[in-house]
Scaffold this motif. Structure first.
Motif, PDB file in Angstrom:
ATOM      1  N   ASP A  89     -11.349   1.652  -9.949  1.00 16.69           N
ATOM      2  CA  ASP A  89     -10.975   2.181  -8.638  1.00 16.69           C
ATOM      3  C   ASP A  89     -11.976   1.764  -7.563  1.00 16.69           C
ATOM      4  OD1 ASP A  89     -13.019   3.664  -9.660  1.00 16.69           O
ATOM      5  OD2 ASP A  89     -12.110   5.623  -9.299  1.00 16.69           O
ATOM      6  N   LYS A 113      -8.626   0.769   0.504  1.00 13.58           N
ATOM      7  CA  LYS A 113      -8.404   1.733  -0.578  1.00 13.58           C
ATOM      8  C   LYS A 113      -8.291   1.012  -1.919  1.00 13.58           C
ATOM      9  CE  LYS A 113      -6.211   5.082   2.477  1.00 13.58           C
ATOM     10  NZ  LYS A 113      -5.009   5.865   2.804  1.00 13.58           N
ATOM     11  N   CYS A 165       0.858  -1.199   0.000  1.00  8.98           N
ATOM     12  CA  CYS A 165       0.000   0.000   0.000  1.00  8.98           C
ATOM     13  C   CYS A 165       0.888   1.240   0.000  1.00  8.98           C
ATOM     14  CB  CYS A 165      -0.902  -0.015   1.231  1.00  8.98           C
ATOM     15  SG  CYS A 165      -2.016   1.408   1.322  1.00  8.98           S
ATOM     16  N   LYS A 166       0.542   2.225  -0.784  1.00  6.28           N
ATOM     17  CA  LYS A 166       1.346   3.452  -0.856  1.00  6.28           C
ATOM     18  C   LYS A 166       1.325   4.231   0.453  1.00  6.28           C
ATOM     19  CE  LYS A 166       0.668   4.212  -5.817  1.00  6.28           C
ATOM     20  NZ  LYS A 166       0.135   5.142  -6.847  1.00  6.28           N
ATOM     21  N   ASP A 167       0.301   4.012   1.249  1.00  8.88           N
ATOM     22  CA  ASP A 167       0.163   4.779   2.483  1.00  8.88           C
ATOM     23  C   ASP A 167       0.710   4.043   3.697  1.00  8.88           C
ATOM     24  OD1 ASP A 167      -1.096   6.765   1.033  1.00  8.88           O
ATOM     25  OD2 ASP A 167      -3.080   5.866   1.320  1.00  8.88           O
ATOM     26  N   ASN A 184      -5.107   1.596  -7.845  1.00 13.47           N
ATOM     27  CA  ASN A 184      -4.653   2.993  -7.834  1.00 13.47           C
ATOM     28  C   ASN A 184      -3.786   3.327  -6.636  1.00 13.47           C
ATOM     29  OD1 ASN A 184      -7.647   4.564  -9.287  1.00 13.47           O
ATOM     30  ND2 ASN A 184      -6.198   3.105 -10.120  1.00 13.47           N
ATOM     31  N   ASN A 185      -4.001   2.646  -5.516  1.00 10.94           N
ATOM     32  CA  ASN A 185      -3.324   3.036  -4.281  1.00 10.94           C
ATOM     33  C   ASN A 185      -2.290   2.000  -3.815  1.00 10.94           C
ATOM     34  OD1 ASN A 185      -3.669   5.420  -2.451  1.00 10.94           O
ATOM     35  ND2 ASN A 185      -3.684   3.811  -0.890  1.00 10.94           N
ATOM     36  N   HIS A 186      -1.935   1.071  -4.703  1.00  5.23           N
ATOM     37  CA  HIS A 186      -0.952   0.054  -4.352  1.00  5.23           C
ATOM     38  C   HIS A 186       0.110  -0.051  -5.439  1.00  5.23           C
ATOM     39  CE1 HIS A 186      -4.189  -1.021  -1.620  1.00  5.23           C
ATOM     40  NE2 HIS A 186      -3.342  -1.798  -0.959  1.00  5.23           N
ATOM     41  N   THR A 244      -0.155   6.331 -11.185  1.00  6.10           N
ATOM     42  CA  THR A 244      -0.220   7.690 -10.637  1.00  6.10           C
ATOM     43  C   THR A 244      -1.224   8.497 -11.461  1.00  6.10           C
ATOM     44  OG1 THR A 244       1.643   8.375 -12.038  1.00  6.10           O
ATOM     45  CG2 THR A 244       2.151   7.742  -9.767  1.00  6.10           C
TER      46      THR A 244
END
Length: 676
Positions: free
Chosen positions: A119, A128, A87-89, A132-134, A150
């Motif tokens: 998404d 999420k 996960c990007k976060d 898109n978010n990984h 991105t």
């Protein structure tokens, strides 16, 4: 920053068809195959040494491959492709798992559809968007392919408008500031008069002859009363100006300022005569007898007193009849202004600044001699005739001398006066607003070009003035008739164009100095907050800016991988059609060496316009091309024929602006245009 090895290409994928590929084959053939080489002529590296980017809809998928050895606890079976994600976060790395046959055989087109549109598919752990978010990892034989999505900004291109609206808001604000300045100067003038008259009364009371003193004092008191009445009248004029809150008329403010200055000169004479009669010491001067400096009507400056408007005469003689403030410091650095030239039509007052040719052009266009000749030419034209069969160039020579300002001598040649007037009318520019813009201008450092031309911008930012070479003037005058016909077609028939509009061509000579040849054109970036500027010619020879705010072709290519100019379909079509029309027109005129000026607006819009299109392919250009082309080891010559220039320009602009499609974009394709 990475640079492009292979330009962006359009690919069409029909799921599970001949022009599709499976996800597994994409990974094996385009990510993990050590034998695959880059197809670029200048690159010998393998595909695994490259980063691949895919643009679609509002997103961007970057794929790059790294050498990597797995050190986890899992035993990875040879011959399988393994997968995991992060996960990007956060650092919640998912467990590594082998790709099953169903995933390996998934259409790569379908896979991209999931990346760019799904998404709504969420990660069960973080909640999420999974795609898109990984960051997704695919591992095979000590290689890992990293897929990262991105968001990408798809911009709109703004072509030059077919109308040029006047800078009304700027003119209104400039007028308001000028009125405030006029009010301040009126206060200072009459306060100074009142103070000086009171000084004379006080000094006269010390005179032994009481009868003479009483008469004199009575006379000065009467004059003091008259100056109060005069001040009130001036204030009534200022109030009437202020009541026109939405007016953009700066000329009536100029007229009032000129009257105020004339009044100051009259009071100087009056007080000088009173001082002589009284035999009193020379009173403090109110103003000198020279013309105002450049700060007249310029609200951007602040001054200590009304005297700051005036210019030192250079005289070192002080008499009671000629009271000159020779002690004003800094006056020698002020630009002279001519305010007392004969008024124009309808008694319009246009100040002339010797260092601002635009003001001389404005004065000319509003002058009685010019307007009379223009009306004569216009009346000779056949109705609706775009280009008269006779030369409508008008020459005006102004030579005046006043006691206050000295000599002024300048000449303005208005080329194609009637034709340009008709063009400006088509573009929605009336002469009054045009001259209002030209009254004040500032030198402008337009970086990026190599021509060395001098530039200025009108103070309202609406127009750009460029000094051109005599050869360029001659070139334009030769094809001017075709230029007017082309723009009539653009305005009347809606032909798409990105030519920056030239709205006037003038030759200006001040005193006996070398003439300046000036073209006036629209400011493409008027009312825009531009964050980045490009000057593009489609050439890679000496087209890299090192220390300039204006970037060039090589700079753009270096930025294209990380910051591509992505545009929507409508923008791409309109720009391409416009460039096609304009380059065909310019080639027929034998014109070349033009540029596409590109500005990136803070909002994301792309502002474009073709500039520098008045130089034809003459024998000196041919000679330059032959010499450069014959040099051993030289690159492609910088000067080529107009036909070659047109083709190169079209191709480069097609590549520079990337149309980013979406799944509903209508595109025809060849079945051989497969993703491999």
């Amino acid at each position: 920053a990475l640079s492009l090895c292979v330009p962006y290409e359009m690919h069409v994928i029909e799921f599970y068809s001949q022009n599709d590929i499976s996800l597994g084959n994409f990974l094996l053939q385009l990510c993990f195959d050590n034998d695959k080489r880059c197809k670029s002529l200048g690159c010998k590296k393998g595909l695994i040494d490259h980063e691949r980017t895919i643009l679609h809809h509002n997103g961007r998928l970057k794929v790059h491959v790294l050498k990597w050895t797995y050190t986890g606890d899992e035993i990875l079976t040879d011959g399988k492709i393994w997968f995991w994600s992060t996960c990007k976060d956060g650092d919640n790395e998912k467990k590594i798992t082998p790709l099953e046959a169903e995933a390996l055989s998934l259409s790569f087109g379908r896979y991209l559809e999931l990346v760019f549109y799904a998404d709504h598919i969420l990660c069960p752990d973080c909640g999420k968007s999974f795609y898109n978010n990984h960051i997704l990892y695919y591992y095979y034989q000590q290689r890992v392919a990293i897929f990262e999505y991105t968001p990408s900004q798809v911009r709109s291109i703004v072509l030059p408008s077919m109308t040029i609206d006047p800078a009304t808001e700027n003119h209104i604000q400039f007028r308001r500031d000028s009125i405030e300045y006029l009010e301040k100067m009126t206060n200072e003038l009459y306060d100074s008069i009142s103070e000086t008259l009171h000084d004379l009364i006080e000094e006269s009371e010390q005179i032994p002859d009481q009868n003479l003193s009483d008469d004199y004092i009575e006379e000065v008191r009467d004059i003091l009363l008259s100056q109060l009445q005069e001040k009130e009248a001036f204030y009534l004029r200022i109030v009437s100006l202020l009541e026109k809150k939405d007016s953009a008329d700066i000329f009536e403010v100029n007229s009032t300022m000129r009257n105020l200055y004339s009044t100051a000169i009259t009071w100087n004479a009056t007080i000088g005569e009173l001082a002589n009669r009284n035999q009193a010491p020379l009173p403090r001067p109110i103003v000198n007898s020279q013309s105002p400096g450049k700060e007249l009507m310029d609200s951007r400056k602040t001054f200590r007193s009304f005297k700051d408007l005036m210019r030192v005469s250079g005289s070192d003689v002080i008499t009671r009849e000629k009271m000159i403030d020779i002690n004003f410091k800094g006056a020698e650095n002020m630009t002279k202004i001519f305010l007392f030239l004969p008024p124009g039509i309808d008694d319009i007052v246009v100040p002339v600044y010797p260092k601002q040719p635009a003001s001389m052009i404005a004065y000319t266009l509003m002058s009685v001699p010019y307007v009379s000749k223009f009306v004569e030419y216009r009346n000779q034209c056949v109705d609706n005739e775009l280009t008269p069969k006779f030369n409508t160039t008008i020459t005006n020579h102004f030579h005046h001398e006043t006691e206050l300002e000295g000599k002024v001598n300048f000449r303005v040649i208005t080329h194609y006066a009637v034709e340009f007037h008709k063009l400006r009318t088509l573009l929605g520019i009336d002469d009054y607003a045009f001259c209002t813009s030209l009254v004040r201008s500032d030198n402008w450092d337009a970086e990026g070009g190599k021509s060395g031309s001098g530039f200025a911008k009108t103070a309202d930012d609406r127009f750009v003035l460029k000094n051109i070479h005599p050869i360029e003037l001659k070139s334009f005058l030769l094809f001017a008739q075709q230029y007017f016909e082309y723009f009539n077609m653009i305005c009347e028939d809606g032909v798409l164009s990105v030519l920056t509009k030239i709205v006037g061509v003038y030759s200006v000579m001040y005193k006996k100095k070398t003439p300046k040849y000036i073209v006036i054109m629209e400011n493409l970036f008027y009312n825009k907050n531009i964050t980045k500027i490009f000057d593009l010619k489609g050439s890679l020879r000496s087209r890299k800016a090192e220390d300039s705010n204006v970037l060039m072709d090589e700079n753009l290519l270096e930025l294209m991988y990380d910051e591509p100019l992505c545009v929507d379909q409508n923008s791409k079509v309109n720009l391409s059609n416009s460039i096609w029309n304009d380059t065909l027109f310019l080639q027929r005129l034998n014109v070349m060496d033009y540029s596409l000026l590109v500005g990136i607006e803070e909002s994301g819009e792309i502002i474009v316009g073709i500039i520098d299109y008045i130089r034809t392919y003459t024998w000196d250009k041919q000679l330059e091309s032959w010499v450069k082309g014959s040099l051993a080891g030289s690159k492609v010559p910088t000067i080529i024929s107009p036909k070659q220039y047109k083709s190169r320009f079209r191709y480069a602009m097609w590549l520079y602006f990337l149309m980013v499609p979406h799944k509903d974009t209508p595109i025809e394709y060849d079945v051989e245009n497969v993703i491999m």
